[in-house]
Design a protein around this motif. Sequence first.
Motif, PDB file in Angstrom:
ATOM      1  N   ILE A 214     -25.987 -25.853  80.692  1.00 58.00           N
ATOM      2  CA  ILE A 214     -25.178 -26.928  80.096  1.00 58.00           C
ATOM      3  C   ILE A 214     -24.066 -26.328  79.236  1.00 58.00           C
ATOM      4  CG2 ILE A 214     -25.234 -28.869  78.499  1.00 58.00           C
ATOM      5  CD1 ILE A 214     -28.087 -29.437  79.434  1.00 58.00           C
ATOM      6  N   SER A 215     -24.366 -25.260  78.508  1.00 56.51           N
ATOM      7  CA  SER A 215     -23.354 -24.619  77.650  1.00 56.51           C
ATOM      8  C   SER A 215     -22.192 -24.077  78.477  1.00 56.51           C
ATOM      9  CB  SER A 215     -23.993 -23.486  76.848  1.00 56.51           C
ATOM     10  OG  SER A 215     -24.927 -23.995  75.932  1.00 56.51           O
ATOM     11  N   THR A 216     -22.532 -23.413  79.579  1.00 57.39           N
ATOM     12  CA  THR A 216     -21.448 -22.892  80.435  1.00 57.39           C
ATOM     13  C   THR A 216     -20.687 -24.030  81.099  1.00 57.39           C
ATOM     14  OG1 THR A 216     -23.069 -22.607  82.223  1.00 57.39           O
ATOM     15  CG2 THR A 216     -22.598 -20.677  80.845  1.00 57.39           C
ATOM     16  N   PHE A 217     -21.384 -25.142  81.375  1.00 60.82           N
ATOM     17  CA  PHE A 217     -20.697 -26.332  81.885  1.00 60.82           C
ATOM     18  C   PHE A 217     -19.720 -26.868  80.843  1.00 60.82           C
ATOM     19  CE2 PHE A 217     -20.688 -31.048  82.178  1.00 60.82           C
ATOM     20  CZ  PHE A 217     -19.987 -31.167  83.370  1.00 60.82           C
ATOM     21  N   GLU A 218     -20.110 -26.805  79.595  1.00 61.79           N
ATOM     22  CA  GLU A 218     -19.222 -27.267  78.519  1.00 61.79           C
ATOM     23  C   GLU A 218     -18.001 -26.357  78.394  1.00 61.79           C
ATOM     24  OE1 GLU A 218     -19.532 -28.863  73.897  1.00 61.79           O
ATOM     25  OE2 GLU A 218     -21.192 -27.744  74.795  1.00 61.79           O
ATOM     26  N   GLU A 219     -18.161 -25.069  78.685  1.00 62.33           N
ATOM     27  CA  GLU A 219     -17.019 -24.142  78.661  1.00 62.33           C
ATOM     28  C   GLU A 219     -16.006 -24.532  79.731  1.00 62.33           C
ATOM     29  OE1 GLU A 219     -18.538 -20.220  79.086  1.00 62.33           O
ATOM     30  OE2 GLU A 219     -19.487 -20.198  77.110  1.00 62.33           O
ATOM     31  N   ILE A 220     -16.558 -24.994  80.880  1.00 66.23           N
ATOM     32  CA  ILE A 220     -15.661 -25.477  81.939  1.00 66.23           C
ATOM     33  C   ILE A 220     -14.839 -26.654  81.423  1.00 66.23           C
ATOM     34  CG2 ILE A 220     -15.608 -26.599  84.197  1.00 66.23           C
ATOM     35  CD1 ILE A 220     -18.057 -24.954  84.976  1.00 66.23           C
ATOM     36  N   LEU A 221     -15.554 -27.546  80.685  1.00 64.28           N
ATOM     37  CA  LEU A 221     -14.843 -28.694  80.126  1.00 64.28           C
ATOM     38  C   LEU A 221     -13.752 -28.248  79.161  1.00 64.28           C
ATOM     39  CD1 LEU A 221     -17.830 -31.137  79.387  1.00 64.28           C
ATOM     40  CD2 LEU A 221     -16.224 -31.227  81.298  1.00 64.28           C
ATOM     41  N   GLN A 222     -14.039 -27.206  78.386  1.00 64.53           N
ATOM     42  CA  GLN A 222     -13.097 -26.742  77.372  1.00 64.53           C
ATOM     43  C   GLN A 222     -11.852 -26.093  77.999  1.00 64.53           C
ATOM     44  OE1 GLN A 222     -12.969 -26.982  74.098  1.00 64.53           O
ATOM     45  NE2 GLN A 222     -14.914 -28.091  73.831  1.00 64.53           N
ATOM     46  N   TYR A 223     -12.024 -25.358  79.053  1.00 60.38           N
ATOM     47  CA  TYR A 223     -10.898 -24.568  79.587  1.00 60.38           C
ATOM     48  C   TYR A 223     -10.330 -25.173  80.875  1.00 60.38           C
ATOM     49  CZ  TYR A 223     -12.469 -21.154  76.191  1.00 60.38           C
ATOM     50  OH  TYR A 223     -12.818 -20.532  75.023  1.00 60.38           O
ATOM     51  N   SER A 224     -11.151 -25.270  81.919  1.00 61.19           N
ATOM     52  CA  SER A 224     -10.625 -25.698  83.231  1.00 61.19           C
ATOM     53  C   SER A 224     -10.261 -27.175  83.236  1.00 61.19           C
ATOM     54  CB  SER A 224     -11.658 -25.412  84.328  1.00 61.19           C
ATOM     55  OG  SER A 224     -11.935 -24.032  84.405  1.00 61.19           O
ATOM     56  N   VAL A 225     -11.162 -28.032  82.758  1.00 61.55           N
ATOM     57  CA  VAL A 225     -10.902 -29.466  82.809  1.00 61.55           C
ATOM     58  C   VAL A 225      -9.734 -29.838  81.907  1.00 61.55           C
ATOM     59  CG1 VAL A 225     -11.888 -31.746  82.394  1.00 61.55           C
ATOM     60  CG2 VAL A 225     -13.278 -29.956  83.452  1.00 61.55           C
ATOM     61  N   THR A 226      -9.538 -29.130  80.837  1.00 58.02           N
ATOM     62  CA  THR A 226      -8.419 -29.410  79.936  1.00 58.02           C
ATOM     63  C   THR A 226      -7.089 -29.262  80.673  1.00 58.02           C
ATOM     64  OG1 THR A 226      -9.692 -28.650  78.029  1.00 58.02           O
ATOM     65  CG2 THR A 226      -7.290 -28.707  77.793  1.00 58.02           C
ATOM     66  N   ARG A 227      -7.009 -28.265  81.572  1.00 59.31           N
ATOM     67  CA  ARG A 227      -5.787 -28.054  82.353  1.00 59.31           C
ATOM     68  C   ARG A 227      -5.601 -29.169  83.375  1.00 59.31           C
ATOM     69  NH1 ARG A 227      -7.043 -22.274  84.514  1.00 59.31           N
ATOM     70  NH2 ARG A 227      -5.131 -22.631  85.774  1.00 59.31           N
ATOM     71  N   LEU A 228      -6.732 -29.662  83.904  1.00 61.14           N
ATOM     72  CA  LEU A 228      -6.638 -30.732  84.904  1.00 61.14           C
ATOM     73  C   LEU A 228      -6.174 -32.054  84.302  1.00 61.14           C
ATOM     74  CD1 LEU A 228      -9.885 -30.147  87.028  1.00 61.14           C
ATOM     75  CD2 LEU A 228      -7.517 -29.643  87.691  1.00 61.14           C
ATOM     76  N   ARG A 229      -6.411 -32.250  83.019  1.00 62.07           N
ATOM     77  CA  ARG A 229      -6.051 -33.525  82.390  1.00 62.07           C
ATOM     78  C   ARG A 229      -4.528 -33.757  82.399  1.00 62.07           C
ATOM     79  NH1 ARG A 229     -10.612 -35.570  80.138  1.00 62.07           N
ATOM     80  NH2 ARG A 229     -12.262 -34.060  79.619  1.00 62.07           N
TER      81      ARG A 229
END
Length: 622
Positions: free
Chosen positions: A521-536
């Motif tokens: 879950i923590s590494t999934f949250e890192e995805i949210l912090q970095y990759s998903v932020t760019r997708l927004r």
Amino acid sequence: MNFINNNIEAALADCEHELTDAWRICCQDLERLTRRTAGSLLLSVKFRVMDRIIEVAGKNSRLSGYDENVFTCYRRLMLLYSRAISVYERRGADLNNYSVKKFISDICEVINTRLNMFESQINGAGENPVAIERIKLLSAGVAYFMFSFNETEKSYKNARLRASELAGRFTPEYFNTYIEYIQNDVLESFVKSNYAAYRKAIQACLISLNNLHSRKVLSYYYTLLTGESDVLAYVSAQAAAVEHELTHGAGDSPEAVKAFLDAVSEARSFYYTECRSLIAGFEKINDYAPPEPESMESLREACGELLANSRLIAGKDYAETASKYEADTRLIIGCFENNAGLFIDQIMIRADLSSLRVESERKITDWACRARQTAEAVASVFARQVSYYREQSERLSILNENSIISGINETLIIKVEILAESTEAFEKHRQAVNGLADRDIPMNDKERARLLEELFTVLSAQCFTATDNHDIIMNTFYYAAAETEPMNSYRRRVSDFCKKEEEKAEKEIRRFLTDSVLYEISTFEEILQYSVTRLRESDNDYVKYYIDLIDENARIIETTLKKTGITMIRPNPHDNFNGKEHEVLMAESMEGFAKGEIIKCITSGYRLNSQILIRANIIAAK
């Protein structure tokens, strides 16, 4: 197997009957002892109450003390009369003055008549007929009490209770306590049941003793004593005549006349000083006020004063019973020792220690199940995201953002596989270590020895029940034995063992949650912090829906964790740094943030109940 079980049941039934038969004999001996002791004390109390009736009624009657005084005073007067007659009989022949001799002879004749009247009443026995009459009246009051005496008190209701107390402490030191218990039982029950009869008996005695006119003997002597005034008036006149003759010459024996007159004078003096005072005092008795009835507490105290003789009898009976009791005790203890395994097995059944193991296994299974379900739920969330990508792969693959989205998808596929593998490994491990409920934790030799030492005490303390039913007695005994200190000590050891197993399992479950589930879950949250932020930053509807689905799945994960008891640690900007909950990944200076304040939370931390599993990664101001 059935054959073996039948043999065990038969052996258990035999040893239980042997035990209850031996104990029943022991109980009967102790009950008989307590009943004999109570009967002896009751007899003493009964006689003490009879004495008390005589004592209280005699002391508090209106004529108390007057009975003896009337007769004593009259008898003393008669003795003085008799002395005067003796003087005359010894020296009357020496009198040669006819007139003097005639006067003295008349005096002697009068007082001799009084003496004869007195002698006829006492029948030559010399006993006080007034006192005899008084005793008869008091005896009648005692007889009234005896007729009203509550015979049910002969049945000692607390015999079994006192016998059970005695069974646990049959020692010379306990004897006085044992006697005091029974004495208090007897006194309380006896006085409570017979106090009304006691009061009525005293009232009956007082009525009889207070009535002078109904008491013929006392009235007779009182009448004689008051009538003696006329006799002594005649005697005084005759004596004065003798003295007159003496002044004119009494012949040649003045000493004999003087001796006789002195004796008569002593009788007159005694009457006018002592007897008249007694008569005058009797008139004041009319002011008599009946006393307040004796209280129940006072009677109880009076009855408890004179039981020494009964205690001696009880002591002898106690000593004689002790030798037989010791033999019965050895027989019972031998039965316990020879059949220890059978008895302890039944005690274990009543102690129900398996419930401790069952409850611990239930807790562990519940924790493990929730942890597995959490892992499966998180994996399902990740798989949901992967499924969307597969369904929309043709549309997403032509987008510029596909490189980011495909990277996220590959990462999630790996996470789903890792979670499936770790969950399977965790489940296999739990199955391998499971079975706490069926695991036997036997008593050690020291615990068994201590329990055997307690069994006789338990039997003596618990098995004086209101029934003689074998099954009830044994069931009562087994349940009582299950609550002894040796069994409580063993129960604590089993409980400690179960708690250690719980702690061990909880530690394994926390490790599984931390290393497998929360890590992913923590590494999934890192995805949210970095990759998903760019997708927004994208305006494409499919990308936006992809991002919305990721955000929804993140919320589902948080909700799932809460159901397991796990809460996220997600500090806000300007919150103060807490070393227990936060881990600083980077420290930097930033305008508007004081030193030690949190600038940004990189990944959340996790707390299970009050224990920190993973600290939140933050950027802090320096």
